[in-house]
Write a protein that holds these residues in place. Sequence first.
Motif, PDB file in Angstrom:
ATOM      1  N   SER A  99       0.803  -1.222   0.000  1.00 52.91           N
ATOM      2  CA  SER A  99       0.000   0.000   0.000  1.00 52.91           C
ATOM      3  C   SER A  99       0.839   1.275   0.000  1.00 52.91           C
ATOM      4  O   SER A  99       0.302   2.370  -0.129  1.00 52.91           O
ATOM      5  N   SER A 100       2.167   1.164   0.121  1.00 54.22           N
ATOM      6  CA  SER A 100       3.022   2.339   0.243  1.00 54.22           C
ATOM      7  C   SER A 100       3.089   3.119  -1.057  1.00 54.22           C
ATOM      8  O   SER A 100       3.051   2.552  -2.148  1.00 54.22           O
ATOM      9  N   ARG A 101       3.218   4.457  -0.914  1.00 53.32           N
ATOM     10  CA  ARG A 101       3.454   5.341  -2.057  1.00 53.32           C
ATOM     11  C   ARG A 101       4.876   5.904  -1.987  1.00 53.32           C
ATOM     12  O   ARG A 101       5.175   6.907  -2.614  1.00 53.32           O
ATOM     13  N   ARG A 102       5.722   5.260  -1.262  1.00 53.31           N
ATOM     14  CA  ARG A 102       7.105   5.699  -1.065  1.00 53.31           C
ATOM     15  C   ARG A 102       7.888   5.659  -2.385  1.00 53.31           C
ATOM     16  O   ARG A 102       7.590   4.868  -3.276  1.00 53.31           O
ATOM     17  N   GLY A 103       8.890   6.489  -2.478  1.00 55.12           N
ATOM     18  CA  GLY A 103       9.808   6.444  -3.604  1.00 55.12           C
ATOM     19  C   GLY A 103      11.195   6.035  -3.145  1.00 55.12           C
ATOM     20  O   GLY A 103      11.617   6.377  -2.039  1.00 55.12           O
ATOM     21  N   PHE A 104      11.906   5.288  -3.962  1.00 54.53           N
ATOM     22  CA  PHE A 104      13.284   4.896  -3.687  1.00 54.53           C
ATOM     23  C   PHE A 104      14.181   5.417  -4.801  1.00 54.53           C
ATOM     24  O   PHE A 104      13.845   5.313  -5.981  1.00 54.53           O
ATOM     25  N   THR A 105      15.327   5.960  -4.419  1.00 55.65           N
ATOM     26  CA  THR A 105      16.305   6.450  -5.385  1.00 55.65           C
ATOM     27  C   THR A 105      17.617   5.697  -5.194  1.00 55.65           C
ATOM     28  O   THR A 105      18.171   5.677  -4.092  1.00 55.65           O
ATOM     29  N   LEU A 106      18.094   5.072  -6.267  1.00 61.19           N
ATOM     30  CA  LEU A 106      19.340   4.325  -6.226  1.00 61.19           C
ATOM     31  C   LEU A 106      20.294   4.863  -7.284  1.00 61.19           C
ATOM     32  O   LEU A 106      19.888   5.183  -8.408  1.00 61.19           O
ATOM     33  N   LEU A 107      21.555   4.933  -6.920  1.00 57.89           N
ATOM     34  CA  LEU A 107      22.612   5.329  -7.842  1.00 57.89           C
ATOM     35  C   LEU A 107      23.275   4.051  -8.346  1.00 57.89           C
ATOM     36  O   LEU A 107      23.810   3.270  -7.550  1.00 57.89           O
ATOM     37  N   VAL A 108      23.233   3.814  -9.648  1.00 57.63           N
ATOM     38  CA  VAL A 108      23.712   2.545 -10.206  1.00 57.63           C
ATOM     39  C   VAL A 108      24.430   2.792 -11.527  1.00 57.63           C
ATOM     40  O   VAL A 108      24.252   3.823 -12.178  1.00 57.63           O
ATOM     41  N   ALA A 109      25.226   1.822 -11.940  1.00 56.80           N
ATOM     42  CA  ALA A 109      25.790   1.816 -13.289  1.00 56.80           C
ATOM     43  C   ALA A 109      24.801   1.143 -14.231  1.00 56.80           C
ATOM     44  O   ALA A 109      23.972   0.327 -13.803  1.00 56.80           O
ATOM     45  N   VAL A 131       4.932   1.965  -5.270  1.00 52.56           N
ATOM     46  CA  VAL A 131       6.250   2.516  -4.974  1.00 52.56           C
ATOM     47  C   VAL A 131       6.913   3.008  -6.257  1.00 52.56           C
ATOM     48  O   VAL A 131       6.871   2.334  -7.289  1.00 52.56           O
ATOM     49  N   ASP A 132       7.523   4.189  -6.187  1.00 51.21           N
ATOM     50  CA  ASP A 132       8.268   4.740  -7.315  1.00 51.21           C
ATOM     51  C   ASP A 132       9.739   4.364  -7.186  1.00 51.21           C
ATOM     52  O   ASP A 132      10.302   4.380  -6.088  1.00 51.21           O
ATOM     53  N   LEU A 133      10.357   4.046  -8.320  1.00 47.84           N
ATOM     54  CA  LEU A 133      11.785   3.736  -8.351  1.00 47.84           C
ATOM     55  C   LEU A 133      12.471   4.720  -9.286  1.00 47.84           C
ATOM     56  O   LEU A 133      12.075   4.876 -10.440  1.00 47.84           O
ATOM     57  N   HIS A 134      13.505   5.403  -8.779  1.00 48.24           N
ATOM     58  CA  HIS A 134      14.298   6.323  -9.591  1.00 48.24           C
ATOM     59  C   HIS A 134      15.727   5.812  -9.609  1.00 48.24           C
ATOM     60  O   HIS A 134      16.390   5.763  -8.572  1.00 48.24           O
TER      61      HIS A 134
END
Length: 313
Positions: A99-109, A131-134
């Motif tokens: 149910s979460s609307r949280r966003g996660f931001t990851l720095l990746v190659a 959930v949003d993924l950036h």
Amino acid sequence: MRHPTAHLANLDLNLLVTLRELLRERNVTRAAARIGVTQPAASASLSRLRRHFDDELLARRAGGYVLTPLATQLADQVEGVCAAAERLFGTGHGFDPASSRRGFTLLVADYTVAVLGSSLSAALAERAPGVDLHLRLVREAFAADIGETIRLIDGMVAPPAARFDLPELRSVELFSDRWVCVMDAANPVAGQGPPTLETLARMPWVVPFQPDRGFAASAPMTRQLTRLGLEPEMRVRVESYLAVPHLVTGTDRVALMQERLADQVAERLGLRVLECPGEPAPIRERLWWHADLDGDPAHRWLRETLVELAAAL
């Protein structure tokens, strides 16, 4: 002089979310839908933001809007600020991925995206559909102050490096890989079996993340070339791992590549994957995060999910 806190108190922090979605979507109607407001309300917020920054932010061009130079500069900053705010106000609460609307931001190659991206995207779609993924792609400049960079995001996937040896950073191993040589299958050298170091030293190379001048000893592939005692003729340089095989195929060039990535593309691009001579160090990709996130239930779920997906590779 006006105190900075007083200035912050007079700002409508909801504008941060609006700014983030406007810069992501580059479209007022879509941004309004993303944040659950009417199109006129989003337009009014854009007007306020333009006045605040004294900049158009979204400039109309044929076929739509483009980001102004200032908006491009703000895009990464607002992502980090919004992610930090979400973590701050989510601290101390349970996390329900369904149910979460949280966003996660990851720095990746982009290499990490090729290896883990599909399984991570599918897992989020199934387990945490709101959930949003950036994913922010690694650029060498981010390494300059990694402690401050990682404080503003949820984590980074990268191999260990001396610049990550900071007391505020935590990490866990995700997956391992190894370096291999790739050449076009029609290259006569490829038909002779695994190359020697002497052969590689004579060949033209494709090398990622190599600056215009100097030798980027901090870049993972360059560290391996140094380890092997090679200072190759770099015929092509590119700011991408995924681009490397495309710049080798149909040529007499050679490159080092991560085996997991090479195996994905070799047959389609007509490449030969060969053992690398010498003793290249193994690749050990780790998830890094700031210690402030240790107790965050949402971040704990993200860490556990990434470890689970990596174990299934």
